[in-house]
Design a protein around this motif. Structure first.
Motif, PDB file in Angstrom:
ATOM      1  N   ALA A 133      42.252  36.947  44.161  1.00 39.13           N
ATOM      2  CA  ALA A 133      42.545  36.734  42.731  1.00 39.13           C
ATOM      3  C   ALA A 133      42.451  38.056  41.970  1.00 39.13           C
ATOM      4  N   ARG A 134      41.409  38.841  42.277  1.00 38.26           N
ATOM      5  CA  ARG A 134      41.232  40.141  41.603  1.00 38.26           C
ATOM      6  C   ARG A 134      42.446  41.035  41.834  1.00 38.26           C
ATOM      7  N   GLY A 135      42.968  41.000  43.044  1.00 37.49           N
ATOM      8  CA  GLY A 135      44.159  41.803  43.368  1.00 37.49           C
ATOM      9  C   GLY A 135      45.323  41.406  42.466  1.00 37.49           C
ATOM     10  N   MET A 383      42.244  27.994  41.099  1.00 32.24           N
ATOM     11  CA  MET A 383      42.567  28.181  39.678  1.00 32.24           C
ATOM     12  C   MET A 383      41.331  28.636  38.907  1.00 32.24           C
ATOM     13  N   ARG A 384      40.167  28.070  39.236  1.00 33.81           N
ATOM     14  CA  ARG A 384      38.932  28.468  38.536  1.00 33.81           C
ATOM     15  C   ARG A 384      38.655  29.959  38.764  1.00 33.81           C
ATOM     16  N   VAL A 385      38.747  30.360  40.033  1.00 37.24           N
ATOM     17  CA  VAL A 385      38.435  31.751  40.363  1.00 37.24           C
ATOM     18  C   VAL A 385      39.421  32.703  39.658  1.00 37.24           C
ATOM     19  N   LEU A 386      40.707  32.331  39.639  1.00 39.92           N
ATOM     20  CA  LEU A 386      41.691  33.197  38.977  1.00 39.92           C
ATOM     21  C   LEU A 386      41.346  33.365  37.494  1.00 39.92           C
ATOM     22  N   TRP A 387      41.023  32.250  36.833  1.00 36.80           N
ATOM     23  CA  TRP A 387      40.721  32.333  35.394  1.00 36.80           C
ATOM     24  C   TRP A 387      39.406  33.049  35.138  1.00 36.80           C
ATOM     25  N   GLU A 389      38.377  35.531  36.762  1.00 38.29           N
ATOM     26  CA  GLU A 389      38.686  36.960  36.886  1.00 38.29           C
ATOM     27  C   GLU A 389      39.595  37.448  35.756  1.00 38.29           C
ATOM     28  N   LEU A 390      40.539  36.589  35.356  1.00 39.50           N
ATOM     29  CA  LEU A 390      41.554  37.012  34.381  1.00 39.50           C
ATOM     30  C   LEU A 390      41.019  37.030  32.946  1.00 39.50           C
ATOM     31  N   LEU A 391      40.282  35.991  32.601  1.00 36.11           N
ATOM     32  CA  LEU A 391      39.894  35.797  31.201  1.00 36.11           C
ATOM     33  C   LEU A 391      39.129  36.986  30.591  1.00 36.11           C
TER      34      LEU A 391
END
Ligand code: HEM
Length: 424
Positions: A133-135, A383-387, A389-391
């Motif tokens: 996700a970080r990538g 989806m949780r992990v992506l958000w 990292e993104l938020l």
């Protein structure tokens, strides 16, 4: 009671799902006026349309009374259905995965991978998923403030995760994405193998069959490889599984790979893209989410309800039955309309509003009962992990053009979400 022809034709029309409002209006009419009624769309055998949340759950709960495998498990025009049966020696299915099975096979085949998808067993994947996700978040930052979130991020991230879980090498990911889009986007001229509007059902079916054939060729080789040298991946689990001491039926094993390699990313990709679209249009809710990341789980649950990427599954009555006071005869075909259940006014207050703190949120986007989505915990975790990292890095986001929905009536969602954003 029979549904007016125009509405019956709308609920099977891929273009109505690409329009969004047309399909929402059709389902709203049905929930209010004829919540469980028969449709006779041109080109299709008649089927019952189940639009209420409670009725969808009631049908799914009784999985011995309402079967997945007796007729096509997804909407299939009459002519295509006949051709599939000719090609497949009488079977109505081009593949035979969990969604085409009933007990006892369904339970036996589901058990093979069920453990791997339980939350406690997925936990060990979280660090690796976070790294992936970080990538993708870095990639978004490198884009310099504009991108098509669907094409550049959300179609690639869940793809990468499931392919790693399955054991497909990264170099083959573009091919897997293309095949999945051809399969689910077979009515979308921008995505299907024909590169054109499908006018002739036989040509459309031939194109889909070719795509399925390519998947099978690919996974045949993979099965042989994993039988020789098992690894720590889902492919090895399926390749070496036995039921009552016997190896899996070959066609069912191939279909197992196909469902994981398609449903395992497209659903989550569509949902992720739809979540970003929803938040980009609602700056007040974006601000709230940023200020309180503990809202991420309820924001995601709302996103899943909002997008509902799987538009239906079909069931067939194995005996005379009654649902919503309506007599269903043995052999009748039924369409479970998940997007309609997820806008049901009897279950959701203001169902056409997107609320990041909606609670409770008992949507049916993952289905219900014995066939409930096998990968739901994986999809949620991605989806949780992506958000997460993104938020923290996303300062602002807005639409940078008009998002576009895929033209399809089975698994679909946004195919383009152009955005402008600031990140650090
Ligand atoms: C089944 C939705 C993610 C694998 C289903 C069904 C739905 C669904 C509606 C049918 C359930 C029923 O008939 O009651 C979704 C949504 C997802 C998602 C909305 C993401 C937001 C995934 C992922 C995987 C996956 C990540 C990973 C492999 C499957 C499988 C089935 C299934 C194997 C068949 C289960 C069975 O018939 O027993 N999904 N799915 N899905 N899904 Fe998902």
């Amino acid at each position: 009671m029979t549904i007016p022809q125009e509405i019956a034709d709308t609920i099977v029309d891929p273009k109505a799902y690409a329009d969004g409002k047309r399909i929402d209006d059709a389902f709203s009419f049905l929930r209010k006026e004829m919540p469980l009624a028969q449709a006779t769309p041109t080109d299709y055998d008649p089927f019952w349309v189940v639009t209420k949340h409670a009725d969808i759950q009631e049908v799914e709960r009784q999985n011995d009374l309402f079967h997945n495998g007796d007729r096509a498990a997804t909407l299939t025009p009459r002519e295509v259905d006949q051709k599939v049966r000719e090609m497949m020696g009488g079977s109505p299915h081009l593949v035979r995965s969990l969604v085409q099975m009933d007990n006892p096979d369904h339970m036996a085949y589901r058990r093979i991978t069920q453990g791997a998808f339980l939350p406690q067993n997925l936990r060990k994947l979280e660090d690796r998923i976070r790294e992936i996700a970080r990538g993708f978040v870095d990639r978004m930052a490198e884009k310099g403030g504009t991108c098509d979130f669907a094409r550049d991020i959300s179609f690639l991230y869940p793809l990468h995760v499931i392919m790693e879980v399955l054991g497909v090498p990264e170099v083959d990911e573009p091919r897997m994405l293309k095949l999945t889009q051809e399969l689910f986007g077979s009515a979308d001229p921008e995505l299907n193998r024909l590169g054109a509007e499908v006018k002739d059902p036989a040509a459309g079916l031939a194109a889909v069959a070719e795509t399925v054939g390519e998947f099978i060729t690919y996974f045949n080789e993979m099965t042989e490889d994993r039988r020789r040298k098992p690894r720590e991946d889902l492919a090895s689990l399926i390749a070496n599984a036995t039921i009552d001491g016997q190896p899996l039926d070959h066609f069912a094993a191939m279909s197992y790979y196909i469902i994981a390699a398609t449903a395992g990313h497209d659903t989550t990709s569509n949902t992720t893209a739809g979540g970003l679209w929803a938040i980009a249009e609602r700056p007040d809710q974006f601000k709230r989410l940023k200020a309180d990341p503990s809202l991420i789980p309820s924001f995601l649950e709302e996103t899943i309800r909002w997008v509902t990427p799987v538009k239906h599954f079909m069931r067939t009555a194995t005996a005379d039955a009654e649902v919503h006071g309506q007599k269903i005869a043995k052999g009748d075909w039924m369409m479970l309309c998940y997007p309609s259940g997820n806008r049901d006014e009897d279950v959701f207050a203001d169902p056409f509003e997107f609320k990041i703190d909606r609670s409770p949120n008992k949507h049916v986007a993952f289905g219900y009962g014995a066939h409930v989505c096998l990968g739901q915990h994986l999809g949620r975790m991605e989806m949780r992990v992506l958000w997460e990292e993104l938020l923290p890095r996303l300062e602002s986001v807005e639409l940078n053009g008009t998002p576009r929905l895929m033209q399809a009536n089975f698994v679909c969602g946004p195919k383009s979400v152009p955005i402008r954003y600031k990140m650090h």
